[in-house]
Design a protein around this motif. Structure first.
Motif, short mmCIF file in Angstrom:
data_model
loop_
_atom_site.label_atom_id
_atom_site.label_comp_id
_atom_site.label_asym_id
_atom_site.label_seq_id
_atom_site.Cartn_x
_atom_site.Cartn_y
_atom_site.Cartn_z
N LEU A 132 -7.27 -3.98 5.85
CA LEU A 132 -6.74 -2.94 4.98
C LEU A 132 -7.08 -1.54 5.50
O LEU A 132 -6.26 -0.62 5.41
N GLU A 133 -8.26 -1.38 6.04
CA GLU A 133 -8.62 -0.10 6.63
C GLU A 133 -7.72 0.22 7.83
O GLU A 133 -7.32 1.36 8.04
N VAL A 192 -2.32 7.65 0.96
CA VAL A 192 -2.98 6.34 1.05
C VAL A 192 -4.50 6.49 1.00
O VAL A 192 -5.21 5.52 0.70
N ASN A 193 -5.02 7.67 1.29
CA ASN A 193 -6.46 7.88 1.21
C ASN A 193 -6.97 7.85 -0.22
O ASN A 193 -8.16 7.68 -0.46
N ALA A 213 -5.18 3.47 8.25
CA ALA A 213 -5.22 4.37 9.40
C ALA A 213 -3.89 4.40 10.14
O ALA A 213 -3.43 5.47 10.57
N GLU A 214 -3.24 3.24 10.28
CA GLU A 214 -2.00 3.19 11.04
C GLU A 214 -0.83 3.82 10.30
O GLU A 214 0.09 4.36 10.92
N LEU A 215 -0.83 3.76 8.98
CA LEU A 215 0.24 4.42 8.23
C LEU A 215 0.18 5.93 8.40
O LEU A 215 1.20 6.62 8.35
N GLN A 216 -1.03 6.45 8.64
CA GLN A 216 -1.17 7.89 8.82
C GLN A 216 -0.98 8.32 10.27
O GLN A 216 -0.39 9.37 10.54
N ASN A 217 -1.46 7.52 11.19
CA ASN A 217 -1.39 7.90 12.60
C ASN A 217 -1.17 6.64 13.43
O ASN A 217 -2.13 6.00 13.85
N ILE A 264 0.84 -1.20 0.00
CA ILE A 264 0.00 0.00 0.00
C ILE A 264 0.87 1.25 0.00
O ILE A 264 0.59 2.24 -0.70
N ALA A 265 1.97 1.24 0.76
CA ALA A 265 2.87 2.40 0.79
C ALA A 265 3.50 2.63 -0.58
O ALA A 265 3.62 3.78 -1.05
#
Length: 1448
Positions: free
Chosen positions: A1089-1090, A1065-1066, A1094-1098, A1026-1027
């Motif tokens: 996946l959700e 990622v959004n 969320a974790e990649l951002q915060n 995803i990144a």
């Protein structure tokens, strides 16, 4: 019992005494050295030879190290031990001289050895004659001289000389081998007969005992052949020999007590839990059950399908879902069971990382939208099937199913065994009922039937199996009474009933073809006469009674009958409450049990869904003997009629009528028994459900407390740790200090101290500020806290809160500055003052943990520290409590459920919340408070968490990435957790990631950004994919980033973070990822996946709710101790007068609330006489008033004294439906109570409306106050007449004082006098004033006396003994002490001794209201009393009055 005896000989340093015949005394000689290697010393020549042989082998180098020892050597040692044991058994069979002396004294005419022979000569004797164990000797042979040595004692087996068999327990405790004299001395010391082992009991020797062959056969049937326990004795001997092994390594259990090992979790069982690769909570929960992993894959799938149905039947109705979701619900259950039982995933892991399997989604077609031609032609409807609470319920139900399945398997195993005995075995009961069993009760019915119907066969099988396996064998006992009836003639009469119990149940249940009852050609009594057989059945009545009892038992034991009746009960049963005689007297209208004293016709649903606590209270009252909780079946008469029809025959004759009458009698008796069985089961089932309901309420309340983030300062991100200044004034008395503590963000207390005056002054009146206002302001400005926390346990805390708010507002004390995003400027708000929930702080301040954390500081300061910690992280504070969490009240009825059940439910809440928040593993290594969270991490527990921390410290004390926890052999790192446990816990422990300090290289020991997220390592590749897609990198770019730049697997993620491109990622459509994964990998990952996005951002975003501010009602309860139920409008309460004004009276309630009585609420008589309050009441006087209004926010109340209001106090009202309260019985009981006549005086029993009044006599009052606390009292009628009352109060355990109260100025015989006089000295205006100012004040003095350093808790004799001991140790000093005078309640002894040679003396000390009385002098406190005693003693001198007894 080996541990109770010392098996080793005395130390060689001691000396034995040898008698010197010439000198006539004992001479000391060295004792031979003790045998080594744990073998007891032996004087036998053969052992000496063995020792010489051993020495020769050593010289020849024959003996090698133990590690090289072969089987031949071990075999020789076993033979040697066996030889010694045989010699010891033969020697122990011989009578020693003490036995012979005893026999000689009993039979003085018999020949005996010379008494003058020296007992020391026995040391020189050789071995006695060995005799076979089975050889018996008569009494006349005991004193025969057939033995070796002229002065030897007769050798005969003990006990058998009198014709009795040998003791089966001979040599159960094996003593060390000593010479005869030493052995006898040891026996004397132990006070027991030295045990012996003469072989097994030989029942063949009983032929000379006078018993005939029939009696001998009965004895063999009852006790066996005498060798049943030989296997146990051999096993014990082998075990003892193993324990003596000197080369056995020392273990913890050899050093510490078992209780210590259990407390520290260091037992073998604890170590097994640590090492087993299964989550600790699973191991503990599944301990009683078998491991299902032993089943094959096909068997597991079949089991899970059945179990899913089993659990669905219990849970699906509670979910209230649409019926169409039943199938997907069972499919989800099946998958969850696979996760739990096969993969060993805990509920928290399943909820966080397998959430997609808990959701049912379906695509619903929709009409195409012309404006969006590319839009899908369907919409997705998602339904959440199982939540977090449901997963714990599934785990609980899984344990129930395990018990159910194992019980069923045990029954099948018993049936297979019966079939192996009898190839024609067939019983349709098992074939019909076992497959259809739906709950454990059904299987229990079948098990009871099996044990009843086939008890003889099962017993024979058990004995045969034991004999085959060589395990313990039970003695062959007699048959049960039912087996005897079944094997005797009475069973012919049972069969003559014409129908079996199971057939009758089938007729009743209307299952299968109807079975018609057949009659014999004889009446029951005539048929019974033909079956008479001595000695069991001497008359036809005996036969008839046995047959009736047998048929009744068959009906009661019929599982089909029980299942039918249980179903009928659950459909139509109701509960009635019947008060007992004890309950009639004790449960009055003020009693908490009165709400169900006359309850009737209550359906189970009322308890299960509305009032679960009520049913538990009813059962508690039943255990106390106050009520009987009865289960009643509605329509019982119709059911009995159906039973009669199911068993009666359709024939018309005198014989048929007689048989039908007998059948009905049996049905009636059987129904009574079945009612008891089913009612007991029904009550247990409903009790368990009610307990679960309350436990669930407690769990929800606990979750609400845990689900709160740290206090968030204004403008800060949720989860920011605040700086806290916490203050408390505790009880808030006038002279009490205000303790405070300041805590930084890191949880360390930087400063603490005390204030005494923090109230602002009044400039208009010239009142200056309190002296500590300025220091407080300086502290705030210097430390700059984010919040001020306040709490305490009195209403004065509210005043402290108000004072602090005033200081903050007046002096503009501001909080930390923050950036206002809306106005784009920096702002500061006034410092926030918060009243904090102190339930954890109250427990902490008195705990050993607080003393260890903060030694040398006052308890109130520790209390303030706990308040500050609570503000910074409530969850850590609750976790630190451990099992003490049950001391916190989550529900007013939690005391009704077992503590273990409550702890279990609360633990699930903590597990859910800890795994939601996560634990910084490196912080846990260095911080004990954070480490308290680790046991609640998924997969761990207290044992595995401690083991994890231990290994981490061994590995260097720091975890770089999550993989380190699983170990790394290349880097020399031990695994901190096992593989399966690592899978469970990996996503819930995180490693803090700092991009600025992280190198660009990505080796195996490099930090990984993903280790700081909730993403599980199994999904790291997905996160990296995803990144990469968010950065729009192709495969070549990814390869260059990972390999060429040496960034490692997470190089792409690291680049995403460094470039701050997380928002990209959004833009990704995760639905396509999810469909691809499910299509190609058969993995459902939509919710995962959700989580990744969320974790990649915060990473580890704070998901808890905001900090919970305490509400008004909670503050009211916290500061006053009162609830809405205990203090409400309309209640009449005692109040203390503070100040009086012409138009207003200030009062204070016992709970600390301040109240007021306005002029319009004065008594009517006072208004008529135009009296002012100061003429009627004085300061600190206690009066009764009625509450008209309570302001729970300001902690104030308004009250009234008007007569018409006082005559109508608050009365509890119970909401009962139609015909749910036995009003007739209640009215009759009240009428009988009013008619109760005092047998001694003939007067009507008085009834006074006061919460402490009881219609008791003195004995009943003492019994009632027995379990109460010191100082508690009851008001009761007096035997001295209608103008007297009696007050009984508890002085101490077993000591009660009865106070006579004279009533003056009575309006009538039944009213309470307006003046209450005690002892002719003290007068009071009402009962509340009497209790508060007389009884309670004396109770305080008793507490003061017993808390004094000079008080002795023993009796007068013990106190005088203490004085004597003291003066003997200090001859030149005098001493005195106080002790209770139990003979005269209300008095104490003042015992004293004026020096070592002075006599013991005592003076009586009387307890009076607010003082002590000694020799006519009154002293207000203990200090004055002691000083007064010294003065009186000095004036009276030693010759004064020495002893005094109170006169009454």
């Amino acid at each position: 019992m080996d541990e109770f005896f010392d098996r080793t000989a005395a130390e060689g340093s001691e000396e034995e005494e040898e008698f010197d015949e010439e000198a006539g005394d004992a001479a000391a000689r060295p004792r031979p050295p003790k045998a080594t290697h744990g073998d007891p010393g032996d004087s036998s020549e053969e052992e000496d030879d063995d020792d010489e042989e051993e020495e020769r082998k050593i010289r020849e180098g024959f003996i090698v190290d133990e590690d090289e020892e072969d089987e031949e050597g071990r075999q020789r040692r076993r033979e040697k031990r066996k030889r010694r044991r045989e010699e010891k058994e033969a020697e122990d069979d011989l009578l020693d001289e003490e036995d012979l002396d005893l026999i000689g004294e009993t039979h003085p005419g018999l020949d005996r050895r010379q008494a003058e022979q020296s007992k020391f000569k026995r040391l020189k004797r050789g071995h006695r004659e060995d005799r076979p164990a089975s050889e018996a000797r008569g009494v006349e042979d005991i004193f025969s001289d057939e033995e070796e040595g002229a002065d030897g004692a007769a050798a005969a087996p003990r006990g058998r000389a009198f014709g009795y068999p040998g003791d089966d327990m001979d040599d159960f405790i094996e003593q060390d081998e000593f010479p005869d004299e030493e052995q006898g001395g040891l026996d004397d010391d132990l006070g027991i007969r030295a045990p012996k082992r003469a072989g097994f009991a030989d029942l063949q020797n009983l032929k000379d005992s006078g018993l005939d062959e029939a009696d001998l056969e009965d004895m063999r049937g009852a006790f066996g052949e005498g060798d049943e326990f030989g296997w146990a004795l051999d096993a014990e001997l082998e075990h003892n020999e193993e324990q003596i092994n000197p080369d056995k390594p020392l273990e913890l259990k050899d050093v510490f007590e078992p209780s210590q090992l259990i407390e520290k979790m260091l037992t073998d069982e604890d170590n097994k839990i640590r090492m087993t690769d299964v989550p600790e909570r699973f191991q503990l929960a599944r301990k009683p059950y078998q491991d299902v992993k032993e089943l094959s894959g096909e068997q597991l799938a079949e089991r899970h399908a059945e179990e899913a149905t089993f659990i669905s039947n219990a849970l699906f109705p509670r979910k209230r879902m649409e019926p169409k979701l039943r199938e997907p619900f069972e499919a989800a259950l099946k998958q969850v069971l696979h996760f739990m039982n096969v993969d060993d995933y805990e509920p928290a892991f399943i909820f966080q990382n397998r959430k997609d399997y808990l959701i049912h989604s379906e695509q619903v077609p929709i009409s195409p939208d012309p404006s969006h031609p590319n839009a899908p032609d369907y919409k997705v409807n998602a339904e959440k099937l199982l939540g977090q609470d449901d997963l714990w319920a599934v785990m609980e139900q899984d344990l129930k199913y395990r018990a159910f399945a194992e019980r069923r398997e045990a029954i099948y195993k018993s049936l297979e065994t019966l079939k192996s005995m009898d190839a024609d075995f067939h019983d349709p009961v098992f074939e019909d009922l076992i497959p259809s069993a739906a709950q454990i009760e059904d299987l229990q019915d079948v098990q009871d039937y099996l044990n009843f119907q086939y008890s003889a066969q099962l017993k024979d099988l058990s004995i045969a199996e034991a004999e085959t396996n060589g395990t313990q064998k039970r003695a062959r006992g007699n048959k049960s009474v039912w087996d005897k009836v079944r094997a005797g003639p009475a069973y012919h009469l049972v069969r003559a009933f014409g129908i079996a119990a199971d057939a009758m149940a089938q007729n009743l249940d209307k299952t299968g073809r109807r079975t018609y009852t057949e009659d014999t050609d004889k009446r029951p009594d005539d048929f019974a006469d033909t079956l008479v057989q001595d000695p069991e059945y001497r008359t036809g009545e005996d036969v008839l009674s046995a047959a009736k009892a047998m048929f009744v038992e068959e009906v009661v034991m019929s599982p089909r009958m029980r299942r039918f009746l249980r179903k009928a009960y659950y459909g139509k049963m109701v509960f009635d409450v019947r008060r007992t005689e004890k309950g009639l007297k004790q449960i009055d209208e003020e009693h908490p049990y009165y709400e169900f004293k006359y309850l009737r016709n209550w359906e189970p649903k009322n308890f299960l869904f509305e009032r679960p606590e009520l049913f538990l209270k009813m059962l508690k009252a039943e255990r106390e003997g106050l009520v009987e909780v009865q289960v009643r079946l509605q329509g019982e008469k119709r059911l009995k009629d159906d039973l009669y029809k199911a068993i009666e025959s359709d024939n018309f004759s005198e014989v048929a009528d007689a048989w039908n009458v007998l059948r009905k009698e049996c049905v009636d008796v059987a129904m009574t028994k079945l009612h008891r069985v089913i009612a007991r089961g029904v009550k247990d089932t409903i009790k368990n459900e009610c307990e679960n309901s309350i436990a669930t309420l407690c769990r929800k309340a606990y979750t609400d407390r845990l689900d709160q983030a740290p206090y968030r300062p204004t403008g800060m991100v949720l989860g920011t740790i605040p700086r806290v200044l916490a203050l408390s004034n505790g009880v808030g008395n006038r002279d009490d200090a205000i303790c405070w503590a300041y805590m930084e963000e890191n949880g360390r207390v930087q400063e603490n101290g005390k204030f005494t005056a923090l109230r602002l002054g009044n400039e208009e009146k010239g009142v200056p500020d309190g002296k500590d206002v300025a220091p407080f302001i300086e502290l705030v400005e210097r430390r700059k806290p984010d919040v001020i926390a306040v709490s305490g346990w009195s209403a004065e805390t509210r005043k402290l809160y108000t004072d602090l708010r005033d200081i903050v507002d007046k002096h503009r004390l501001m909080g930390a500055p923050y950036e206002d995003q809306e106005e784009d400027r920096e702002r500061q708000d006034p410092l926030d003052v918060v009243i904090v929930n102190d339930e954890v702080a109250r427990l902490y301040q008195n705990s050993p943990r607080a003393e260890t954390d903060h030694p040398g500081v006052p308890k109130l300061t520790r209390y303030a520290v706990a308040l500050a910690r609570y503000m910074q992280n409530p969850m850590k504070e609750y976790a630190a409590l451990g099992r003490d969490i049950t001391s916190i009240a989550f529900d007013s009825n939690q005391h009704l459920i077992p503590e273990d059940k409550l702890v279990r439910h609360l633990e699930t809440s903590m597990v859910d919340m800890v795994n939601l928040v996560g634990v910084d593993i490196n912080e846990a290594v260095g911080d004990a408070y954070t480490a308290n969270l680790l046991p609640y991490v998924c997969g761990l527990g207290p044992r595995k968490a401690a083991q994890m921390l231990k290994i981490i410290n061994l590995n260097g004390g720091e975890v770089v990435n999550r993989g380190d926890l699983a170990g790394d052999l290349d880097r020399g790192m031990k695994p901190a957790v096992s593989p399966n446990v690592w899978v469970n816990c990996a996503s819930f422990v995180y490693i803090d990631y700092d991009s600025a300090e992280t190198p660009d290289s990505g080796g195996p020991d490099a930090p990984d950004y993903l280790d700081n997220t909730r993403i599980h390592p199994e999904d790291y590749d997905l996160a990296r994919k995803i990144a990469a897609d968010a950065l729009e990198l192709d495969e070549e770019d990814i390869k260059a980033e990972v390999e060429d730049n040496g960034g490692g697997p997470s190089a792409v993620v690291r680049r995403l973070i460094k470039e701050e491109q997380q928002d990209k990622v959004n833009d990704l459509v995760l639905e396509q990822y999810a469909e691809q994964l499910e299509r190609q990998m058969q993995q459902r990952k939509r919710a995962t996946l959700e989580t990744i996005r969320a974790e990649l951002q915060n990473p580890f975003e704070e998901l808890r709710h905001n900090f919970n501010y305490v509400g008004s009602d909670q503050i009211f309860t916290m500061l006053t101790g009162e609830t809405e139920e205990s203090l409400r409008e309309g209640m009449v309460v005692p109040v203390s007068v503070k100040r009086t004004f012409p138009t207003y009276v200030e009062v204070k309630l016992d709970c600390g609330i301040e109240g007021g009585i306005s002029e319009t609420e004065y008594p009517e008589e006072m208004q008529r006489q135009q009296l002012e309050p100061r003429q009627v009441w004085s300061m600190h006087q206690t009066i009764r008033a009625k509450i008209t209004f309570i302001d729970r926010k300001k902690l104030t109340a308004q009250l009234t004294l008007r007569d018409n209001e006082m005559r109508n106090p608050f009365k509890r009202h119970f909401d009962h439906g139609l015909d749910e309260w036995d009003e007739e019985l209640e009215s009759r009981d009240k009428k009988e109570a009013r008619k109760v006549i005092d047998a001694s005086t003939g007067r009507a029993q008085r009834v006074i409306k006061h919460p402490l009044f009881r219609p008791f006599n003195s004995a009943q009052a003492v019994e009632f106050l027995g379990p109460q606390a010191r100082g508690d009292c009851v008001i009761r009628p007096s035997s001295k007449g209608p103008d007297h009352l009696a007050v009984t109060w508890k002085v101490h355990e077993g000591v009660f004082q009865h106070i006579d109260v004279l009533e003056l100025d009575k309006e009538n015989e039944f009213s309470v006098g307006k003046v209450l006089r005690v002892g002719g000295k003290w007068s009071y205006s009402d009962l509340d004033e009497l209790i508060f100012q007389h009884v309670k004040s004396m109770a305080k003095k008793v507490e003061e006396m017993m808390g004094d350093e000079r008080y002795q808790s023993g009796s007068r004799q013990q106190t005088e003994q203490w004085l004597t001991t003291y003066t003997e140790a200090n001859p030149k000093r005098s001493m005195y002490a106080f002790c209770l005078n139990a003979k005269y309640p209300g008095y104490f002894y003042l015992c004293f001794k004026a020096g070592q040679n002075a006599p013991l003396s005592n003076w009586p000390v009387k307890v009076i209201p607010n003082a002590f009385e000694l020799k006519g002098h009154k002293y207000p406190d203990m200090r004055a009393l002691k000083n007064g005693f010294k003065l009186l003693f000095a004036n009276a001198g030693p010759g004064g009055q020495q002893n005094g007894v109170p006169r009454r």
